[in-house]
Every structure is written in structure tokens, then in C-alpha cells.
Enzyme design. Structure first.
Site, PDB file in Angstrom:
ATOM      1  NE  ARG A 196      -3.833  -2.242   0.542  1.00  0.00           N
ATOM      2  CZ  ARG A 196      -4.958  -2.517   1.202  1.00  0.00           C
ATOM      3  NH1 ARG A 196      -5.516  -1.602   1.957  1.00  0.00           N
ATOM      4  NH2 ARG A 196      -5.539  -3.690   1.064  1.00  0.00           N
ATOM      5  NE  ARG A 207      -5.352   3.205  12.215  1.00  0.00           N
ATOM      6  CZ  ARG A 207      -6.548   3.141  11.682  1.00  0.00           C
ATOM      7  NH1 ARG A 207      -7.244   2.048  11.760  1.00  0.00           N
ATOM      8  NH2 ARG A 207      -7.052   4.180  11.077  1.00  0.00           N
ATOM      9  CG  HIS A 208      -2.093   2.791   8.011  1.00  0.00           C
ATOM     10  ND1 HIS A 208      -2.731   3.595   8.916  1.00  0.00           N
ATOM     11  CD2 HIS A 208      -3.054   2.259   7.220  1.00  0.00           C
ATOM     12  CE1 HIS A 208      -4.040   3.556   8.686  1.00  0.00           C
ATOM     13  NE2 HIS A 208      -4.273   2.758   7.664  1.00  0.00           N
ATOM     14  NE  ARG A 261      -4.126  -2.171  10.403  1.00  0.00           N
ATOM     15  CZ  ARG A 261      -4.947  -1.393   9.744  1.00  0.00           C
ATOM     16  NH1 ARG A 261      -6.253  -1.608   9.800  1.00  0.00           N
ATOM     17  NH2 ARG A 261      -4.489  -0.394   9.023  1.00  0.00           N
ATOM     18  CD  GLU A 275     -10.554  -2.080   8.515  1.00  0.00           C
ATOM     19  OE1 GLU A 275     -10.812  -0.869   8.375  1.00  0.00           O
ATOM     20  OE2 GLU A 275     -10.080  -2.785   7.609  1.00  0.00           O
ATOM     21  CB  SER A 308     -12.716  -4.840   5.930  1.00  0.00           C
ATOM     22  OG  SER A 308     -12.918  -4.503   4.633  1.00  0.00           O
ATOM     23  CD  GLU A 361      -2.949   2.851   3.288  1.00  0.00           C
ATOM     24  OE1 GLU A 361      -4.169   2.937   3.468  1.00  0.00           O
ATOM     25  OE2 GLU A 361      -2.229   2.017   3.835  1.00  0.00           O
TER      26      GLU A 361
HETATM   27  P1  ATP Z   1      -7.583   1.166   7.039  1.00  0.00           P
HETATM   28  O1  ATP Z   1      -8.933   1.770   6.851  1.00  0.00           O
HETATM   29  O2  ATP Z   1      -7.290   0.798   8.474  1.00  0.00           O
HETATM   30  O3  ATP Z   1      -6.490   1.938   6.385  1.00  0.00           O
HETATM   31  P2  ATP Z   1      -8.268  -0.461   4.791  1.00  0.00           P
HETATM   32  O4  ATP Z   1      -9.717  -0.157   4.813  1.00  0.00           O
HETATM   33  O5  ATP Z   1      -7.408   0.171   3.753  1.00  0.00           O
HETATM   34  O6  ATP Z   1      -7.627  -0.232   6.256  1.00  0.00           O
HETATM   35  P3  ATP Z   1      -8.631  -3.023   3.646  1.00  0.00           P
HETATM   36  O7  ATP Z   1      -8.255  -2.532   2.307  1.00  0.00           O
HETATM   37  O8  ATP Z   1     -10.043  -3.329   3.910  1.00  0.00           O
HETATM   38  O9  ATP Z   1      -8.092  -2.016   4.754  1.00  0.00           O
HETATM   39  O10 ATP Z   1      -7.680  -4.243   4.018  1.00  0.00           O
HETATM   40  C1  ATP Z   1      -8.091  -5.345   4.804  1.00  0.00           C
HETATM   41  C2  ATP Z   1      -7.186  -5.512   6.011  1.00  0.00           C
HETATM   42  O11 ATP Z   1      -5.817  -5.432   5.642  1.00  0.00           O
HETATM   43  C3  ATP Z   1      -7.337  -4.433   7.066  1.00  0.00           C
HETATM   44  O12 ATP Z   1      -8.419  -4.710   7.927  1.00  0.00           O
HETATM   45  C4  ATP Z   1      -6.018  -4.528   7.789  1.00  0.00           C
HETATM   46  O13 ATP Z   1      -6.006  -5.608   8.711  1.00  0.00           O
HETATM   47  C5  ATP Z   1      -5.060  -4.853   6.674  1.00  0.00           C
HETATM   48  N1  ATP Z   1      -4.402  -3.630   6.213  1.00  0.00           N
HETATM   49  C6  ATP Z   1      -4.839  -2.773   5.266  1.00  0.00           C
HETATM   50  N2  ATP Z   1      -3.974  -1.780   5.056  1.00  0.00           N
HETATM   51  C7  ATP Z   1      -2.938  -1.990   5.916  1.00  0.00           C
HETATM   52  C8  ATP Z   1      -1.707  -1.310   6.189  1.00  0.00           C
HETATM   53  N3  ATP Z   1      -1.351  -0.208   5.512  1.00  0.00           N
HETATM   54  N4  ATP Z   1      -0.898  -1.819   7.117  1.00  0.00           N
HETATM   55  C9  ATP Z   1      -1.223  -2.959   7.785  1.00  0.00           C
HETATM   56  N5  ATP Z   1      -2.348  -3.657   7.577  1.00  0.00           N
HETATM   57  C10 ATP Z   1      -3.202  -3.179   6.652  1.00  0.00           C
END
Ligand code: ATP
Length: 436
Positions: A214, A222-223, A410, A359, A362, A216
Site C-alpha cells: 500500500r 497501524r499502517h 494487525r 480494524e 474487512s 499510503e
Molecule cells: P484502514 O482503513 O485501516 O487503512 P483499509 O480499509 O485500507 O484499512 P482493507 O483494504 O479493507 O483495509 O484491508 C483489509 C485488512 O488489511 C485491514 O483490515 C487490515 O487488517 C489490513 N491492512 C490494510 N492496510 C494496511 C496497512 N497499511 N498496514 C497494515 N495492515 C493493513
């Protein structure tokens, strides 16, 4: 030194035998007539006891001049002992320095004073030598094993989908571009499209544990930019409940598996692995909005909201793990593959799994009817032409299906109770860190 190497944890059973150990020289202290060295290996540490008049004087000198954390091998006689808190002492007859550590160490391995996380991660190999840090990775390995065992026994087959893609599942903003022979490709942010395609290929139930990337720019606890995603997908589901029941079962079995494994090795994290109360509560998004003091609002949860929700759930229901269900379509608009509720298209069938305010997963039923999928794509502003391979899977018979994405990092983070998600990865990658 021709004896086979023994591990620290084996020595208690080798009372009276001459053995060879090898590991890092953690400590050496001389106290008048006696000196103690501590040699640490992957299984624990050994107390090496040198008595004046008994041990070769050259051994005292060797230990005295060998820097801490050097790799040493020690041959000697193992003796059970009440005096050592390890229950056994090794009386050395020969010592060899295999590789000497440089002085000074950039990070102490046994220091009582904790270094800050950046320093620890900069010198991660030394950091990983600390038993408390190692304990987290033992937990992580048990979590991976536990999920694999659980999903296999639930009829899932493990798959591996491509990580180099022409197109991502959700917009380009969080994709890392890579140069692909002069053209452009992206690192996979999720196996979403491929696991869905497998549902049209009679795979029925699949899971994958693989890196997800990602881009991001967020700098949070948590990211991370590279994480391990546990993805599952199931065909012929009747409702979102089929997914929730399966995921919950796998999570519960995994915690139990980790507890058993870690108990065997005396891991200090065992007390954190209690069975979670089940069933995990299902809390509709509308109720969550009410609890957060904004009834009727369709605003996605931010970090602070999630944290408060975790506290409220703990207060009201006394549980760490909970589902948030029935996410509004307005929030999931970009998630074109999320199925809307037939009876109320303003809601999706999507859910999140929360763990004490974080979270961790999902998912939900996907839209398997191609006309509706195309309509969702149109309202999300997504060009179907870029998803030709994906859409083809829907044109020749796609069963109803659904699944989830679950963050291994996570989950491990919340189980271990360490302050930052980075501590659950050996060599984490984030906005600012590409090394070591
Ligand atoms: P958030 O809203 O917390 O940024 P997201 O909505 O982007 O997460 P999803 O795309 O639904 O997350 O990804 C499913 C799962 O993958 C998340 O619930 C989380 O456990 C994990 N996840 C997503 N992005 C990350 C990240 N940057 N770092 C660690 N774990 C992640």
C-alpha cells in the site's frame, strides 16, 4: 570440538555429559574465585561457570577479552544445579571465539533501558536477539500455522496469486508503480480480483497468505507499506453470515493453536492468548454511529472513532473481538465489487472485524451479477475496459461468493500487545523506512 552442538534447553537432560554449545556471549562477570559467562542461543541461554583452580586459566582470559555478543563455542560438562536459575551449569574445558563482535554495540541486547523504536529497527538484527522481541515472532509463526491448519480443515485450498499487476482493485492512489520492461505495472495491494476469479473456476474455497503493498503516505502505528494479508474467498455462500461464521471459527482456532504452541516453549505471551468470547457480537454500522454520538451519519470510521468504539464495546459487551455489519453503500461506493443489499441498496452486506479498537479485517459478499457489477463500476467511476480479464470471469457463470482481507500484522500486533504494528514485522517497510 567434534561433539554435536546442543541447545541451551537440552542441557538439563544431559546431566554429567560432556557437551558442546554455541551461541552469542551475552555476559561475562568475574567475582573473585568464580566467573560466570552467559551464552545465548535460539532456545534460551546457558550459564557457563568457571572456578578458579578448576578451569584452565586461559579460559578466564579469553572470556575477559571477548566482546559481548561475539559468537562462541564452549565445550564442557553439564551439571544440574539449584544455584543457576536455568537449573543447569556448564563447566567449560574448551572455548572458541568463532566470530568476534565489533565494539561498541550500536544497541544493547540485554540493556534494561529500552531504546526507541527507530534505533531498534535501525539495528534490527541485534534487536531480534532480545528474547521479548523473539517472542513476538514465535507468536507470529504460530498464528500463520494456526490459520493454515484452520482453513485447510475448513475445506479451503491455499493459493498464490500474482503480485505484479497491470491494474489494482481500488483506484491508483495507493498503488506502487514498477517499471516493467519499459512499461508500467503495479505491486498488488490485495489479491481481491484474482481470488474472485477463482470462484468462477470451481475452486469453491481459497485462502492466501501473501504480502500486500500500500503506497499510503500515512505515518501511523497501524499502517505499513508492506503487510501480510490473509485473504479468503468462498463460493455459493447464502449470506454474509456464512463468511463471518467461518472467519470467526478460524480466528478462534488460531488463538487456541498459538496458545498450545507457545505454552510448549514457555513464551511469555501465553497469558494474552485467552479464548475470545463467542459468537463475536454483530453490531450494525447504524448502531455504531449511534454509540459514537452521531446517529444516522454515514461517515467512515477514523482512527479515533475506531479506538472509542473498541472502548465502548469493551464496556457494553465485555469482548475484544466484534463485527461491524451493514456498512452504508455511500461509504463503500469505491468498492465496486461489494454487494448492495437487495432489500435496501443504501446498505451493503459488508462488514469489518474489530479487535480492541483496531480494524483487523474487512469483507463481505461480492456482486456476482455482471450487470450490477458494471453499474457499480460506473457509479464508482471505474473504467470496465481496464478490468477485462476480471469481468470475463463473470460472463461464463459466476456463483454467488464472498470473502475477506485480514491483516496478519494487525492481528499479531493486537494479540502481542506491543505498542506499534512495526514490531510484528522482522524488517518493516513504511513511508520512511526501506532499510535494513
Ligand atoms: P484502514 O482503513 O485501516 O487503512 P483499509 O480499509 O485500507 O484499512 P482493507 O483494504 O479493507 O483495509 O484491508 C483489509 C485488512 O488489511 C485491514 O483490515 C487490515 O487488517 C489490513 N491492512 C490494510 N492496510 C494496511 C496497512 N497499511 N498496514 C497494515 N495492515 C493493513
Amino acid at each position: 570440538m567434534s561433539l554435536p552442538r546442543r541447545l541451551a534447553r537440552e542441557l538439563k537432560a544431559l546431566d554429567g555429559e560432556t557437551v558442546r554449545i554455541g551461541g552469542h556471549l551475552e555476559d561475562y562477570r568475574a567475582l573473585g574465585g568464580v566467573a560466570f559467562a552467559v551464552v545465548r542461543d535460539g532456545s534460551g541461554s546457558t550459564q557457563v561457570t568457571l572456578k578458579k583452580g578448576v578451569a584452565d586459566p586461559a579460559l578466564f582470559a579469553l572470556f575477559e577479552t571477548t566482546p559481548r555478543e561475539s559468537v562462541v563455542e564452549v565445550e564442557g560438562v553439564a551439571r544440574r544445579s539449584e544455584k543457576s536459575n536455568r537449573g543447569v551449569e556448564l563447566f567449560p574445558t574448551a572455548v572458541r571465539v568463532v566470530t568476534a563482535a565489533e565494539v561498541p554495540l550500536p544497541l544493547g541486547v540485554v540493556d534494561k533501558v529500552g531504546a526507541d523504536l527507530d534505533t531498534r529497527l535501525n539495528h534490527r538484527v541485534l534487536d531480534l536477539r532480545k528474547p521479548a522481541v523473539r517472542a513476538v515472532f514465535e507468536l507470529r509463526a504460530a498464528v500463520l500455522d494456526g490459520f493454515r491448519a484452520a482453513f485447510r480443515s475448513l475445506g479451503f485450498v491455499e493459493v498464490e496469486t500474482p503480485k505484479i499487476l497491470r491494474q489494482g482493485a481500488e483506484g491508483g492512489a495507493t498503488l506502487f508503480p514498477v517499471d516493467y520492461f519499459g512499461g508500467r505495472a503495479f505491486l498488488a495491494q490485495s489479491p481481491q480480483l484474482y481470488k474472485q476469479m477463482l470462484m468462477a473456476a470451481d475452486f469453491e474455497r481459497v485462502f492466501e497468505i501473501a504480502p500486500a503493498f500500500r503506497a499510503e503516505p500515512s505515518d501511523t502505528i497501524r499502517h505499513i507499506t508492506e503487510f501480510s494479508s490473509l485473504d479468503g474467498e468462498m463460493a455459493f455462500i447464502d449470506s454474509a453470515e456464512d463468511l463471518r461464521v467461518t472467519l470467526e471459527e478460524a480466528v478462534a482456532r488460531t488463538i487456541a493453536h498459538a496458545r498450545t504452541r507457545l505454552t510448549e516453549t514457555g513464551n511469555p505471551l501465553v497469558p494474552k492468548l485467552a479464548d475470545p468470547p463467542r459468537p463475536f457480537p454483530r453490531i450494525p454500522f447504524a448502531t455504531v454511529s449511534e454509540w459514537l454520538g452521531r446517529p444516522g451519519a454515514e461517515i467512515d470510521l477514523g482512527t479515533e472513532d475506531e479506538k472509542r468504539l473498541g472502548e465502548i464495546v469493551q464496556q457494553k459487551l465485555g469482548v475484544p473481538l466484534y463485527y461491524i455489519t451493514d456498512f452504508p453503500t455511500s461509504i463503500k461506493a469505491g468498492t465496486f465489487y461489494a454487494r448492495r443489499q437487495d432489500a435496501n441498496p443504501a446498505l451493503t452486506e459488508y462488514f469489518d472485524l474489530g479487535f480492541s479498537g483496531i480494524e483487523i479485517a474487512s469483507g463481505g459478499p461480492r456482486e456476482h451479477r455482471v450487470d450490477r457489477l458494471l453499474a457499480n463500476m460506473a457509479s464508482a467511476g471505474v473504467d470496465p475496459a481496464s478490468f477485462a480479464g476480471y469481468l470475463e470471469a463473470f460472463r461464463f457463470g459466476m456463483p454467488p461468493h464472498g470473502g475477506w482481507g485480514f491483516g496478519i500484522d494487525r492481528f499479531t500486533w493486537m494479540l502481542a500487545g506491543v505498542p506499534n504494528i512495526r514490531e510484528t514485522r522482522l524488517f518493516p517497510r513504511d513511508r520512511y523506512r526501506l532499510e535494513p
